[in-house]
Write a protein that holds these residues in place. Structure first.
Motif, PDB file in Angstrom:
ATOM      1  N   ALA A 193      30.024  36.934  34.210  1.00 37.00           N
ATOM      2  CA  ALA A 193      31.319  37.039  33.536  1.00 37.00           C
ATOM      3  C   ALA A 193      32.274  37.933  34.293  1.00 37.00           C
ATOM      4  N   ALA A 194      33.551  37.607  34.199  1.00 35.87           N
ATOM      5  CA  ALA A 194      34.626  38.492  34.656  1.00 35.87           C
ATOM      6  C   ALA A 194      35.202  39.176  33.431  1.00 35.87           C
ATOM      7  N   PHE A 195      35.538  40.453  33.556  1.00 32.40           N
ATOM      8  CA  PHE A 195      36.099  41.168  32.424  1.00 32.40           C
ATOM      9  C   PHE A 195      37.034  42.264  32.918  1.00 32.40           C
ATOM     10  N   ILE A 196      37.785  42.821  31.980  1.00 32.99           N
ATOM     11  CA  ILE A 196      38.779  43.846  32.319  1.00 32.99           C
ATOM     12  C   ILE A 196      38.404  45.143  31.613  1.00 32.99           C
ATOM     13  N   ARG A 197      38.340  46.206  32.390  1.00 30.19           N
ATOM     14  CA  ARG A 197      38.065  47.539  31.860  1.00 30.19           C
ATOM     15  C   ARG A 197      39.094  48.500  32.446  1.00 30.19           C
TER      16      ARG A 197
ATOM     17  N   MET B  28      33.219  42.423  37.319  1.00 29.76           N
ATOM     18  CA  MET B  28      32.331  41.277  37.169  1.00 29.76           C
ATOM     19  C   MET B  28      30.942  41.790  36.791  1.00 29.76           C
ATOM     20  N   LYS B  29      30.269  41.026  35.937  1.00 30.59           N
ATOM     21  CA  LYS B  29      28.877  41.335  35.641  1.00 30.59           C
ATOM     22  C   LYS B  29      28.050  40.069  35.805  1.00 30.59           C
ATOM     23  N   GLU B  30      26.954  40.188  36.550  1.00 31.87           N
ATOM     24  CA  GLU B  30      26.019  39.090  36.725  1.00 31.87           C
ATOM     25  C   GLU B  30      24.624  39.627  36.463  1.00 31.87           C
ATOM     26  N   GLY B  31      23.969  39.057  35.448  1.00 32.41           N
ATOM     27  CA  GLY B  31      22.691  39.626  35.051  1.00 32.41           C
ATOM     28  C   GLY B  31      22.907  41.009  34.467  1.00 32.41           C
ATOM     29  N   ASN B  32      22.333  42.016  35.106  1.00 32.69           N
ATOM     30  CA  ASN B  32      22.490  43.401  34.656  1.00 32.69           C
ATOM     31  C   ASN B  32      23.387  44.226  35.566  1.00 32.69           C
ATOM     32  N   LYS B  33      23.975  43.609  36.590  1.00 32.17           N
ATOM     33  CA  LYS B  33      24.749  44.350  37.579  1.00 32.17           C
ATOM     34  C   LYS B  33      26.248  44.223  37.319  1.00 32.17           C
ATOM     35  N   GLU B  34      26.940  45.360  37.187  1.00 28.70           N
ATOM     36  CA  GLU B  34      28.396  45.390  37.048  1.00 28.70           C
ATOM     37  C   GLU B  34      29.033  45.786  38.385  1.00 28.70           C
TER      38      GLU B  34
END
Length: 404
Positions: free
Chosen positions: A28-32, A38-44
């Motif tokens: 997923a792509a997200f905004i913080r 981006m987060k894939e699996g457990n990696k941000e």
């Protein structure tokens, strides 16, 4: 000996379970804090550091993320792309826009700027540069074949009244050649039954045979009521489905059937008269509403061909003046065949669950405390499993990548 064998079997089952779960990797792509992550699996991974980012969208193959970067007021929004292979941000062309969409068949990006529809060229395997497609464009969407666009043009106010709203079929390679652009449909409007000056939010059915959109009146009127309509891909059999607000996410086609779910109801305040409705297309006589009396539904997502997830709160007809009250939504599942409904999430007091999304067997939603600017993303791997927190302190719900 028997105990050792039992322990071995349990360990083997546990390891197999962990391995099976690990195979499902959410991306997923997200905004913080206004930055793209981006987060894939457990990696941000943080992808930007000095921008005010909005609207991340994945390319078809997941190699690219297109997004807008502007000022803190959301103005002066320029189009950027992040290349996941090269791990770099770049501008395909320095252009200001608010409306951009990836091709359904390739890594080509289309966008509008000041009424001009453009598409990106390709250079060294990635979107770069642009070509003009058409002038006078209000909104657009790719046809499912990726070779054409359906395009709307906002009507003009004449001394005799508003013009009809016109839709066009535009080849990707039109290159401003008006002889290549063909009329698709003319929406005949009037001030009583169907008042509209524009058409926006085009969405195709799963089989690509129908397109839904909102016929939208002037700005003030649009805040209270718009007309949901559908057209077949050949541009005939125009059908009005119902009245609703202008929220794009409140319109969802079923994953496999030609069924359209939407949140019906007029009135800009979300305290009452917002009901989940489902209708078969093209037959619209069997439209059915599912929101119980005394409640409002304020978001929705298909869970399966027969089930819909909605964000539901108790209505508030007592409110008349002052700040609009917060609607503390929780997620519910509606079985549109049996009519059975059950609560899916149980947020703590003064917290809101909304923006349900379904990625494969995973259900996700955004949970935020009232009056706070950030929230968390929660997931459930299936309806009957435990929920868990997947993202913390994000500005809005994420954009998931999943191959269709």
């Amino acid at each position: 000996m028997a105990i050792r064998i039992l322990i071995f079997i349990l360990l083997l089952s546990f390891n197999f379970s962990i391995g099976a779960t690990a195979e499902v990797q959410l991306k997923a792509a997200f905004i913080r804090d206004h930055q793209l992550w981006m987060k894939e699996g457990n990696k941000e991974t943080q992808l930007t550091t000095d921008r005010h980012v909005s609207l991340p969208k994945w390319s078809k193959d997941g190699q690219f993320l297109a997004y807008l970067a502007g000022d803190e007021n959301g103005d002066n929004t320029y189009l950027f792309i992040y290349d996941l292979k090269k791990k770099e941000n770049y501008q395909p062309y320095q252009i200001e826009t608010r409306n951009f969409k990836w091709s359904p068949i390739s890594n080509q990006l289309a966008y509008t700027s000041e009424g001009v529809l453009n598409v990106t060229k390709t250079k060294n395997g990635r979107p770069q540069g642009f070509e003009n497609v058409s002038l006078g464009v209000s909104d657009f969407e790719w046809f499912p074949n990726g070779k054409e666009f359906i395009v709307s043009s906002q009507s003009n106010l004449l001394p005799t009244g508003w013009e009809p709203v016109q839709l066009f079929k535009v080849p990707v390679d039109a290159n401003l050649d008006t002889t290549k652009i063909k009329p698709f449909y003319i929406i005949q409007t009037n001030m009583t039954d169907l008042f509209a000056i524009d058409a926006q939010y085009f969405k195709w059915s799963a089989d690509g045979k129908w397109v839904s959109f909102l016929a939208m009146p002037t700005a003030s009127w649009s805040n209270d009521s718009n007309t949901l309509a559908v057209l077949p891909s050949v541009g005939d059999q125009f059908q009005v489905i119902g009245k609703m607000l202008w929220y794009e996410n409140w319109i969802k086609w079923a994953p496999r059937k030609n069924q359209l779910a939407f949140i019906s109801g007029e009135g800009r305040f979300q305290v009452e008269n917002k009901n989940t409705a489902v209708t078969n297309i093209p037959s619209i006589k069997d439209r059915k509403e599912y929101t119980p009396k005394g409640y409002v539904d304020l978001d929705l997502e298909w869970l399966s061909p027969d089930e819909i997830i909605v964000a539901r709160a108790k209505e508030n007809k007592e409110w008349k003046l002052g700040p609009v009250p917060t609607m503390f939504t929780k997620l519910y599942i509606i079985n549109i065949q049996s009519g059975e409904q059950k609560q899916l999430t149980f947020p703590p007091n003064y917290e809101i669950d909304d923006t349900p999304q379904v990625i494969g067997a995973t259900i996700t939603w955004y949970r935020k405390r009232d009056k706070e600017n950030q929230g968390d993303v929660w997931i459930k791997n299936g309806v009957n499993n435990l929920e868990q927190q997947w993202l913390t302190n994000v500005d809005s719900s994420p954009t998931f990548f999943h191959k269709k």
